[in-house]
Design an enzyme around this catalytic site. Structure first.
Site, mmCIF file in Angstrom:
data_model
loop_
_atom_site.group_PDB
_atom_site.id
_atom_site.type_symbol
_atom_site.label_atom_id
_atom_site.label_comp_id
_atom_site.label_asym_id
_atom_site.label_seq_id
_atom_site.Cartn_x
_atom_site.Cartn_y
_atom_site.Cartn_z
ATOM 1 N N GLY A 146 6.488 5.150 15.126
ATOM 2 C CA GLY A 146 6.313 5.338 13.497
ATOM 3 C C GLY A 146 5.828 6.587 13.148
ATOM 4 N N HIS A 185 7.003 2.141 19.515
ATOM 5 C CA HIS A 185 5.993 2.697 18.641
ATOM 6 C C HIS A 185 6.073 4.044 18.349
ATOM 7 C CE1 HIS A 185 1.688 1.750 17.260
ATOM 8 N NE2 HIS A 185 1.915 2.645 16.369
ATOM 9 N N GLY A 216 0.846 -1.236 -0.068
ATOM 10 C CA GLY A 216 -0.058 -0.057 0.150
ATOM 11 C C GLY A 216 0.922 1.128 -0.054
ATOM 12 N N ARG A 217 0.210 2.227 0.552
ATOM 13 C CA ARG A 217 1.070 3.531 0.398
ATOM 14 C C ARG A 217 2.439 3.422 1.257
ATOM 15 N NH1 ARG A 217 -4.166 5.558 1.836
ATOM 16 N NH2 ARG A 217 -4.928 6.935 0.483
ATOM 17 N N ILE A 218 2.385 2.778 2.454
ATOM 18 C CA ILE A 218 3.459 2.629 3.128
ATOM 19 C C ILE A 218 4.581 1.627 2.791
ATOM 20 C CG2 ILE A 218 4.551 1.999 5.348
ATOM 21 C CD1 ILE A 218 1.961 3.069 6.650
ATOM 22 N N ALA A 261 3.666 -2.502 11.343
ATOM 23 C CA ALA A 261 2.159 -2.759 10.944
ATOM 24 C C ALA A 261 1.496 -2.389 12.308
ATOM 25 C CB ALA A 261 2.093 -3.918 10.143
ATOM 26 N N ARG A 262 1.232 -3.781 12.804
ATOM 27 C CA ARG A 262 0.552 -3.730 14.080
ATOM 28 C C ARG A 262 1.067 -5.081 14.933
ATOM 29 N NH1 ARG A 262 -0.635 0.895 14.018
ATOM 30 N NH2 ARG A 262 -2.515 1.753 14.423
ATOM 31 N N GLU A 295 0.568 -4.661 23.328
ATOM 32 C CA GLU A 295 1.168 -3.104 23.644
ATOM 33 C C GLU A 295 0.434 -2.414 24.526
ATOM 34 O OE1 GLU A 295 1.875 0.557 20.658
ATOM 35 O OE2 GLU A 295 2.303 -1.379 19.675
ATOM 36 N N ARG A 315 -2.094 -9.081 -1.408
ATOM 37 C CA ARG A 315 -3.421 -9.760 -1.801
ATOM 38 C C ARG A 315 -3.845 -9.396 -3.343
ATOM 39 N NH1 ARG A 315 -7.486 -9.286 2.920
ATOM 40 N NH2 ARG A 315 -6.943 -7.103 2.605
#
Length: 319
Positions: free
Chosen positions: A287, A285, A156-158, A237-238, A267, A179
Site C-alpha cells: 500500500g 502489503h 474517508g481520505r483513501i 484496508a486490513r 498476515e 456509516r
C-alpha cells in the site's frame, strides 16, 4: 535525554529529522517485536516509534508494570495493533500518520482492480512459465473496467482518492457506503443506504475502512452472496475486514469472479488455498511501498515526537 526506540529500520532522511534531545536506538530487525520485547521496551524507553505488527495489546501494555514510555508515535495511519484505550490508561499518548499514505494506497487499489479485472496476474504467470502460446481472440478475457460501477466501502481520505481515480480516470460510476453522511467527494457519487446494496450494485468493490472491532469480518459469507457473479473484491484496508475462509469458499465456488488483496487476516500468513487460485491477485502489503511515501510517513511520525519532546501538542494525536 529522552530515550527513543524506533522499532524497524527507516529511511535516513527520517532518522536525520529526529530532535537532538532524543537518545535514539533503531532496531535493525525487519520483523515486529515479540510481546516480551515490547513489554521490556515500554519499561526502558520514554518514547517508541512502532509500526504495523508491533504488539501493543491490552495484555502487553498491562504486563509492563513499570511503564516509562509516554508516547507511541505510530508509523502508519492504521493502528489496530495498538490498544489505544489501554495505552492512554497507562499514561501514553498515541499518534499516527494520516494523509501521507492516501494517494499511494489509492494507487495500489487501482492496481489491484486492473490486474484482477484484466487477469494480468494469470497472464504474467503464463509468460514466465513458458505456457503462453501466442495471442488469440479469446485469450484471458477479463472485465473492461471503463464505464463500470465501483463500490467503495469507507469514504474517508483513501476512499475519496479511489473515487477520484475511478470516476475521472476510468469514467466509472461511483457508489459507496459510509456509516456517516458524506457530501464532499470531488466526483459524482451516490451514497447507498446499506453495504448489501453496494455489493449488489457494483462491478468492483473496494474496501477502505479502518480495522476496528466493528469492521472485523465486515465482509462475510452473507455479504459475499450479495455480490454479482462477475464482480471483483479489492481489499487495501486490513486483512481481518474480510472473513478469509468465506472469501476462499466464494472464489472456489465461482460465486464472485475474483479478488485483489494487499492485506491478509493472519498476515504475513497467506492461506495455500488463496495462493492456488488463479483469479486472485496477491500483493505483499504494498500500500505505501514507495520511498517518498515512507519518508513522508516517517517525517510525520517524527514531527509528532518532536512536538512531544518540546512540550507541544503532537499534530496527529488520536482522541
Amino acid at each position: 535525554m529522552k530515550r527513543l526506540l524506533i522499532t524497524r529500520p527507516l529511511p535516513d532522511a527520517v532518522l536525520a529529522a529526529v530532535d537532538a534531545g532524543f537518545d535514539v536506538d533503531v532496531r535493525r530487525e525487519t520483523l515486529p517485536l515479540t510481546p516480551s520485547e515490547m513489554t521490556d521496551a515500554l519499561g526502558k524507553y520514554d518514547a517508541i516509534l512502532p509500526t504495523l505488527g508491533d504488539p501493543l495489546s491490552d495484555e502487553v501494555i498491562r504486563e509492563a508494570s513499570d511503564t516509562k514510555c509516554k508516547i507511541l508515535a505510530n508509523f502508519g495511519v492504521g493502528y489496530n495493533h495498538i490498544n489505544v484505550a489501554a495505552a492512554r490508561e497507562a499514561g501514553m499518548l498515541v499518534t499516527n500518520t494520516p494523509g501521507a499514505v492516501t494517494d499511494a494506497t489509492a494507487d495500489i487499489a487501482m492496481t489491484l482492480m486492473l490486474m484482477t479485472c484484466r487477469r494480468a496476474g494469470e497472464g504474467e504467470r503464463s509468460v514466465r512459465a513458458g505456457t503462453w502460446e501466442g495471442w488469440h481472440p479469446t485469450q484471458l478475457l477479463g472485465m473492461h473496467v471503463t464505464g463500470k460501477t465501483i463500490g467503495i466501502v469507507g469514504m474517508g481520505r483513501i476512499g475519496k482518492a479511489i473515487a477520484k481515480r475511478a470516476g475521472l480516470g476510468f469514467d466509472m460510476d461511483v457508489v459507496f457506503f459510509n456509516r456517516s453522511k458524506v457530501s464532499d467527494f470531488g466526483v459524482p457519487a451516490r451514497q447507498l443506504e446499506t453495504l448489501a446494496e453496494v455489493c449488489s450494485t457494483a462491478d468492483v468493490i473496494v474496501l477502505a475502512v479502518p480495522a476496528t472491532p466493528e469492521t472485523r469480518h465486515l465482509v462475510n459469507a452473507d455479504l459475499l452472496a450479495k455480490m454479482q457473479p462477475h464482480s471483483v473484491l479489492v481489499n487495501i484496508a486490513r486483512g481481518d475486514v474480510i472473513d478469509e475462509a468465506a472469501l476462499i469458499a466464494a472464489l472456489q465456488a465461482g460465486r464472485i469472479a475474483g479478488a485483489g488483496l494487499d492485506v491478509y487476516e493472519r498476515e504475513p500468513i497467506v492461506p495455500d488455498a488463496l495462493k492456488a487460485l488463479e483469479n486472485v491477485t496477491l500483493f505483499p502489503h504494498l500500500g505505501t511501498a514507495a520511498l517518498e511515501v515512507r519518508i513522508d510517513m516517517g517525517l510525520m511520525a517524527v514531527a509528532n515526537l518532536n512536538a512531544w519532546i518540546a512540550s507541544e501538542t503532537p499534530p496527529n494525536s488520536l482522541g
